[in-house]
Write a protein that holds these residues in place. Structure first.
Motif, PDB file in Angstrom:
ATOM      1  N   SER A   1      34.996  57.135   4.758  1.00 36.69           N
ATOM      2  CA  SER A   1      34.218  58.160   4.039  1.00 36.69           C
ATOM      3  C   SER A   1      35.143  58.417   2.720  1.00 36.69           C
ATOM      4  O   SER A   1      34.460  59.069   1.946  1.00 36.69           O
ATOM      5  CB  SER A   1      33.755  59.348   4.721  1.00 36.69           C
ATOM      6  OG  SER A   1      34.743  60.058   5.203  1.00 36.69           O
ATOM      7  N   VAL A   2      36.526  58.386   2.887  1.00 36.25           N
ATOM      8  CA  VAL A   2      37.197  58.635   1.401  1.00 36.25           C
ATOM      9  C   VAL A   2      37.716  57.333   1.080  1.00 36.25           C
ATOM     10  O   VAL A   2      38.597  56.609   1.918  1.00 36.25           O
ATOM     11  CB  VAL A   2      38.313  59.869   1.983  1.00 36.25           C
ATOM     12  CG1 VAL A   2      38.898  60.013   0.889  1.00 36.25           C
ATOM     13  CG2 VAL A   2      37.547  61.078   2.473  1.00 36.25           C
TER      14      VAL A   2
ATOM     15  N   LEU B   1      29.030  53.389   1.569  1.00 36.82           N
ATOM     16  CA  LEU B   1      28.142  54.407   2.517  1.00 36.82           C
ATOM     17  C   LEU B   1      27.064  54.844   1.897  1.00 36.82           C
ATOM     18  O   LEU B   1      25.872  54.857   2.468  1.00 36.82           O
ATOM     19  CB  LEU B   1      29.090  55.257   3.007  1.00 36.82           C
ATOM     20  CG  LEU B   1      30.403  54.606   4.183  1.00 36.82           C
ATOM     21  CD1 LEU B   1      31.355  55.810   4.393  1.00 36.82           C
ATOM     22  CD2 LEU B   1      29.588  54.017   5.411  1.00 36.82           C
ATOM     23  N   GLY B   2      27.299  55.098   0.919  1.00 37.80           N
ATOM     24  CA  GLY B   2      26.090  55.673   0.001  1.00 37.80           C
ATOM     25  C   GLY B   2      24.965  54.850  -0.226  1.00 37.80           C
ATOM     26  O   GLY B   2      23.692  55.142   0.372  1.00 37.80           O
TER      27      GLY B   2
ATOM     28  N   VAL C   1      19.217  53.111   4.892  1.00 35.66           N
ATOM     29  CA  VAL C   1      18.833  53.966   6.549  1.00 35.66           C
ATOM     30  C   VAL C   1      17.839  54.503   6.153  1.00 35.66           C
ATOM     31  O   VAL C   1      16.822  54.491   7.266  1.00 35.66           O
ATOM     32  CB  VAL C   1      20.102  54.668   6.854  1.00 35.66           C
ATOM     33  CG1 VAL C   1      19.615  55.419   8.078  1.00 35.66           C
ATOM     34  CG2 VAL C   1      21.382  53.847   7.235  1.00 35.66           C
ATOM     35  N   ARG C   2      17.561  55.338   5.343  1.00 28.09           N
ATOM     36  CA  ARG C   2      16.595  56.191   4.915  1.00 28.09           C
ATOM     37  C   ARG C   2      15.183  55.388   4.882  1.00 28.09           C
ATOM     38  O   ARG C   2      14.059  55.723   5.466  1.00 28.09           O
ATOM     39  CB  ARG C   2      16.566  56.942   3.527  1.00 28.09           C
ATOM     40  CG  ARG C   2      15.255  57.845   3.114  1.00 28.09           C
ATOM     41  CD  ARG C   2      15.551  58.726   1.808  1.00 28.09           C
ATOM     42  NE  ARG C   2      16.748  59.630   2.098  1.00 28.09           N
ATOM     43  CZ  ARG C   2      16.448  60.815   2.347  1.00 28.09           C
ATOM     44  NH1 ARG C   2      15.327  61.050   2.630  1.00 28.09           N
ATOM     45  NH2 ARG C   2      17.162  61.588   2.690  1.00 28.09           N
ATOM     46  N   GLU C   3      15.235  54.086   3.969  1.00 25.78           N
ATOM     47  CA  GLU C   3      13.955  53.356   3.922  1.00 25.78           C
ATOM     48  C   GLU C   3      13.737  52.711   5.123  1.00 25.78           C
ATOM     49  O   GLU C   3      12.483  52.711   5.429  1.00 25.78           O
ATOM     50  CB  GLU C   3      14.402  52.289   2.759  1.00 25.78           C
ATOM     51  CG  GLU C   3      14.655  52.845   1.342  1.00 25.78           C
ATOM     52  CD  GLU C   3      14.934  51.498   0.303  1.00 25.78           C
ATOM     53  OE1 GLU C   3      14.596  51.829  -0.829  1.00 25.78           O
ATOM     54  OE2 GLU C   3      15.363  50.758   0.783  1.00 25.78           O
ATOM     55  N   ALA C   4      14.691  52.346   5.869  1.00 30.43           N
ATOM     56  CA  ALA C   4      14.364  51.556   7.110  1.00 30.43           C
ATOM     57  C   ALA C   4      13.650  52.505   8.126  1.00 30.43           C
ATOM     58  O   ALA C   4      12.724  52.346   8.799  1.00 30.43           O
ATOM     59  CB  ALA C   4      15.712  50.991   7.689  1.00 30.43           C
TER      60      ALA C   4
ATOM     61  N   ASN D   1      23.261  44.098  -2.369  1.00 32.55           N
ATOM     62  CA  ASN D   1      23.803  44.240  -3.653  1.00 32.55           C
ATOM     63  C   ASN D   1      24.757  45.491  -4.063  1.00 32.55           C
ATOM     64  O   ASN D   1      26.016  45.491  -4.324  1.00 32.55           O
ATOM     65  CB  ASN D   1      23.012  43.954  -4.790  1.00 32.55           C
ATOM     66  CG  ASN D   1      22.139  42.736  -4.907  1.00 32.55           C
ATOM     67  OD1 ASN D   1      22.919  41.759  -4.303  1.00 32.55           O
ATOM     68  ND2 ASN D   1      21.181  42.455  -5.349  1.00 32.55           N
ATOM     69  N   GLU D   2      24.176  46.483  -3.533  1.00 34.93           N
ATOM     70  CA  GLU D   2      24.782  47.881  -3.853  1.00 34.93           C
ATOM     71  C   GLU D   2      26.129  47.873  -2.977  1.00 34.93           C
ATOM     72  O   GLU D   2      27.101  48.561  -3.365  1.00 34.93           O
ATOM     73  CB  GLU D   2      24.061  49.143  -3.666  1.00 34.93           C
ATOM     74  CG  GLU D   2      23.749  50.052  -4.917  1.00 34.93           C
ATOM     75  CD  GLU D   2      23.028  51.298  -4.370  1.00 34.93           C
ATOM     76  OE1 GLU D   2      23.454  52.318  -4.450  1.00 34.93           O
ATOM     77  OE2 GLU D   2      21.626  51.009  -4.092  1.00 34.93           O
ATOM     78  N   PHE D   3      25.704  47.514  -1.499  1.00 29.94           N
ATOM     79  CA  PHE D   3      27.039  47.604  -0.790  1.00 29.94           C
ATOM     80  C   PHE D   3      28.023  46.884  -1.164  1.00 29.94           C
ATOM     81  O   PHE D   3      29.362  47.226  -1.234  1.00 29.94           O
ATOM     82  CB  PHE D   3      26.316  47.237   0.480  1.00 29.94           C
ATOM     83  CG  PHE D   3      27.409  47.390   2.007  1.00 29.94           C
ATOM     84  CD1 PHE D   3      27.530  48.708   2.328  1.00 29.94           C
ATOM     85  CD2 PHE D   3      28.255  46.354   2.197  1.00 29.94           C
ATOM     86  CE1 PHE D   3      28.357  48.772   3.552  1.00 29.94           C
ATOM     87  CE2 PHE D   3      28.817  46.513   3.427  1.00 29.94           C
ATOM     88  CZ  PHE D   3      29.124  47.549   3.835  1.00 29.94           C
ATOM     89  N   ARG D   4      27.714  45.660  -1.463  1.00 34.51           N
ATOM     90  CA  ARG D   4      28.711  44.777  -1.951  1.00 34.51           C
ATOM     91  C   ARG D   4      29.611  45.135  -3.204  1.00 34.51           C
ATOM     92  O   ARG D   4      30.850  44.928  -3.315  1.00 34.51           O
ATOM     93  CB  ARG D   4      28.298  43.245  -2.256  1.00 34.51           C
ATOM     94  CG  ARG D   4      29.179  42.094  -2.908  1.00 34.51           C
ATOM     95  CD  ARG D   4      28.631  40.704  -2.782  1.00 34.51           C
ATOM     96  NE  ARG D   4      27.399  40.996  -3.304  1.00 34.51           N
ATOM     97  CZ  ARG D   4      26.789  40.974  -4.292  1.00 34.51           C
ATOM     98  NH1 ARG D   4      27.593  41.154  -5.358  1.00 34.51           N
ATOM     99  NH2 ARG D   4      25.356  41.007  -4.602  1.00 34.51           N
TER     100      ARG D   4
END
Length: 471
Positions: free
Chosen positions: A300-301, A372-373, A379-382, A356-359
């Motif tokens: 997370s950091v 992670l963001g 996660v929210r969408e799923a 895309n964002e994750f990559r």
RNA sequence: GGCGACGUACCCAAGUGGCUAAGGGAAGGCUCUGCAAAAGCCUGAUUCGCCGGUUCGAAUCCGGCCGUCGCCUCCA
């Protein structure tokens, strides 16, 4: 966007391309095996694991080498204190080291070479250095002459003018030409055990610190490595000296990208046994903390930030992991249910924008916090789609694949399903369901409490009772 | 003393000149539920340590100050 790393050599963010297209050779500095590693060490090792996993996620093949330094002052001291051989002493700590890696779900490197298995290779390097005029002998030891290597200091950016030539350091028992010269071969001294002594062409003694990394990295990865990592304290002198030795011996560039992780601190302070804020993995497990939460907290950091370890953030990490796990379970259930088999349009779009964002997060110098963001927006969408009741089994399966794909980098979801349903647990659940049916909630709750005490959590859902083991 | 890093909501944290300052956790409200759990929705920084400056515009650049932390030979 393309993959970029912060190279300590230039102190800047630079595009990454391996020497061989599609294949990354990396050397990740491992432990000196003289004690059980602490969570600070493990922050670095987990980061190195995530680095390798991310490289593979991004389509590279990786060859990772991690050394086990099993000969140095500390290991010798430990062996003497316990009255055992060096090998017996280090073997214990090698064992617990691998235990801790496994606990934190670190994927194995391709090679874990031990320094003591590579004495001949180290001797060869010393000979080459001597041929090239980089060494001198004094007091039975062989020293690297820094004055013979003009670019010394390029990694750590140490100021050479502060060096005092010919000075003799008061508490140093050796006679050196220059205080910053370092030993590549240490002559045997009275009291050093047989088990930590080698008789070679260089005489009787043992290799200097730093040398094992030069020898083993070049043996397994070639004379020029793509990536070499470690924690920031390794920059000087360890890595600086490795460069001097390796480049001094080969005349070639040793490492193309140097990556260094910041330290972990505890409650805002450096971890120290004397402060009582020193933790190992078994310490945390015995307090009931989950390895996956520890791993998540590390991710997370971003690695170049100091990580302030607190029990509050560890608890937060555990909650975050539980949410991921819960989504994975729910997606799995929906994927196995019956219904339309085609993946709906919206699902693909959500997945690709998430990926895309994750990559992009990973490509930006392994910005795991940003990655992670992106994951949690997904996660929210799923969850929302799942909640709407409209998500098809095929759509759920696609979501789950995307989630697990991301976890191939993160490694925080539980390992593969725990085999068959435990029939005893299922029997208890059936009993409880019967009690609920006759509205005997006291009996139902008693069964739930009983299972909870065994680490089994029950959730009543419209689709039936879901259960899972507390990790 | 030398070198360096950092200071964003209650906690963790992304963000490096310009859409409403990501995301997680905690908290409160609501929905669902026998109760829980899980999940969803809503609420929450007119503001980015402080003070100046540059700019049409700064959390982001510059200067100063305050604070925290690290490295300077065997600590990842």
């Amino acid at each position: 966007m393309a993959l970029k790393f912060h190279n300590t050599l230039t102190r800047s963010l630079v595009p990454f391309t391996p020497l061989t297209a599609g294949k990354v050779h990396l050397y990740t500095c491992g432990p000196t095996v003289y004690n059980r590693v602490h969570i600070g060490n493990l922050r670095t090792f987990v980061w190195e694991d995530v680095l390798c996993r991310a490289l593979r996620y991004l389509g590279f093949e990786t060859v990772q080498v991690m050394n086990l330094t099993d000969i140095d002052d500390k290991t010798i001291r430990g062996a003497i204190q316990e009255g055992i051989t060096l090998k017996e002493f280090t073997a214990r700590h090698v064992e617990t080291f691998f235990e801790d890696l496994a606990t934190l779900n670190v994927s194995p490197a391709a090679h874990y070479p031990r320094a003591t298995d590579h004495i001949p290779e180290m001797v060869e390097i010393v000979k080459k250095l001597t041929e090239r005029g980089h060494t001198y002998e004094s007091d039975g030891s062989i020293w690297f002459r820094i004055a013979s290597f003009p670019s010394y200091g390029k990694l750590a950016r140490v100021d050479l003018s502060s060096m005092q030539r010919g000075a003799r350091v008061a508490d140093d028992e050796y006679e050196k030409e220059d205080v910053r010269d370092f030993a590549v071969w240490k002559g045997w001294k009275e009291g050093e055990p047989e088990s930590a002594t080698w008789t070679t062409e260089l005489g009787k003694g043992r290799p200097g610190w730093h040398l094992e990394c030069s020898a083993m990295s070049m043996k397994y990865l070639g004379e020029t490595l793509d990536i070499h990592t470690g924690a920031v304290d390794n920059i000087f002198p360890h890595h600086e000296n490795e460069i001097a030795q390796s480049e001094g011996a080969t005349g070639k560039e040793f490492v193309r990208y140097w990556l260094h992780a910041e330290h972990l601190i505890v409650d805002g302070e450096k971890m120290a046994k004397s402060k009582g804020n020193f933790f190992t993995v078994p310490d945390l497990l015995s307090r009931g903390h989950s390895p996956r939460a520890i791993r998540y907290l590390f991710l997370s950091v971003p690695y170049r930030q100091k990580l302030n370890f607190t029990f509050e953030s560890l608890a937060a990490a555990a909650s975050a992991v539980a949410r991921l796990e819960s989504l994975d379970l729910r997606l799995g259930e929906r994927a196995r249910s019956t219904g339309a088999s085609a993946i709906e349009d919206g699902v693909e779009a959500k997945i690709s924008s998430f990926q895309n964002e994750f990559r992009e997060g990973l490509e930006d110098d392994l910005n795991t916090a940003a990655a992670l963001g992106a994951l949690f927006s997904f996660v929210r969408e799923a969850n929302a789609d799942l909640e709407s009741g409209q998500l098809s089994p095929a759509g759920a399966a696609a979501f789950q694949r995307a989630l697990r794909g991301a976890d191939s980098v993160l490694g925080v979801l539980p390992k593969a399903e725990a085999g068959l349903l435990d029939s005893e647990i299922q029997a208890k659940i059936d009993l409880r369901q019967a009690a609920r049916k006759r509205r005997d909630f006291a009996a139902a709750d008693a069964i739930r409490d009983e299972l909870a005490a065994l680490g089994i959590t029950l959730e009543d859902t419209p689709a039936g009772v879901r259960w899972r083991r507390k990790s």
